[in-house]
Design an enzyme around this catalytic site. Sequence first.
Site, PDB file in Angstrom:
ATOM      1  CG  HIS A 138      -0.392   0.266   2.513  1.00 17.24           C
ATOM      2  ND1 HIS A 138      -0.069  -0.733   3.410  1.00 17.24           N
ATOM      3  CD2 HIS A 138      -0.057   1.419   3.136  1.00 17.24           C
ATOM      4  CE1 HIS A 138       0.414  -0.205   4.513  1.00 17.24           C
ATOM      5  NE2 HIS A 138       0.443   1.106   4.371  1.00 17.24           N
ATOM      6  CG  ASP A 168       0.145  -4.076   2.893  1.00 18.81           C
ATOM      7  OD1 ASP A 168       0.168  -3.453   1.817  1.00 18.81           O
ATOM      8  OD2 ASP A 168       0.209  -3.522   4.005  1.00 18.81           O
ATOM      9  CB  SER A 247       3.157   1.715   6.142  1.00 17.82           C
ATOM     10  OG  SER A 247       1.958   1.861   6.846  1.00 17.82           O
TER      11      SER A 247
END
Length: 393
Positions: A138, A168, A247
């Site tokens: 993402h 992911d 992230s």
Amino acid sequence: MNEMNEKKNRLLPLAALCIISALLGGVSSVSLLQYVYPETLSAIEAQATLNSPGTASPVTLLANTQTDESNSPVVQVAKDVGPAVVGVSNYQNVSNTYRYGFGLGSRNNTQSSELVEAGTGSGFIIDAQNGYIVTNYHVIENAQKITVSLSDGRNLEAKLIGSDSRTDLAVLQISDTSNLTEVKLGDSSKIEVGEFVVAIGNPGGNKFARSVTAGVISATNRTLQMSGESTLYNMLQTDAAINPGNSGGPLVNYSGEIIGINSAKYAESGFEGMGFAIPITEATSIITQLIENGAAKHPALLVSVSDQYLLYAKEQNLPLGAYIYEVNPEGPAGKAGIQEGDVITHVNDVKVENSTELIGEIYKHNVGDKVTLTFIRDGQTKAVQVTLGEITT
């Protein structure tokens, strides 16, 4: 003479009283010092002992016994892993429309596009020799251009080697591999709840690059429903602060080993300290596939499942499970005899009560593995053996 003797006799008791009072005052002062400043007095006593005749062994003063904060495990982790953490910037095309006129009522429109930074995240160098960097899918989703900022100040354009939306994960590569530091991978399968961990990343972008936060593993094997249809399984939960921009960054144990990839936080109002990381042991096989093939294969039954059945099952007091509403007849489940309307309740001996749990159990296996599916059809319990097929992202 007698008068002088009498005065002298009168002064002696007074002098004795003054001396006694002084002695008592000195003792009281020392006693008070012992109570208020115990370390100070201990040092004085130690020095006195050290200087007294006949003392055989030296005494270490309290002032020399302070803890060296630089020996903190978090400090060492930051020094060892920090240089391998990178910032990742996602650039996307944005269209602009310009209007101009050459007279009253005359208008012409032109359109142009430019690359702008659409988002930022983190990553870490997994292979210094080849310049491979791991991050989240993402973080780089829909990117037309990706750049990487290194700890030494270099900003380099990165190539997308492969990505996998189901887990992911994504792998990038930079061509300039000079003076890179790579991480050490740990074993996330051995993680215990309560174990100390450190998160490193770029919350808010390069302005706060390589920020270090510390906490513990709060839980393991968490299932996290992401936006859209994506679901992450077997996640590590931590209370180490994870914020937007973290992230793709590493979650590290006190041995300096990567045990997770920070991916999400629980952002519901009123909740704090709920961050989630992909276990590195489960991610490694996907990362290897992305490097070797540019894509990842996942085990699959090639069926479509629905949870709309669950409300009906609860109302009718029926067994819970994953309701099959569509079957690929050429897929592994179809060839094994699974039909539309079947409700799968177990994978091998593990109970599943909804579609999420079914997929999570299937993902614990590899393509080509054989599993036993227990299901209910027309009120009867049946079982079949299925050889798992594959889906590629």
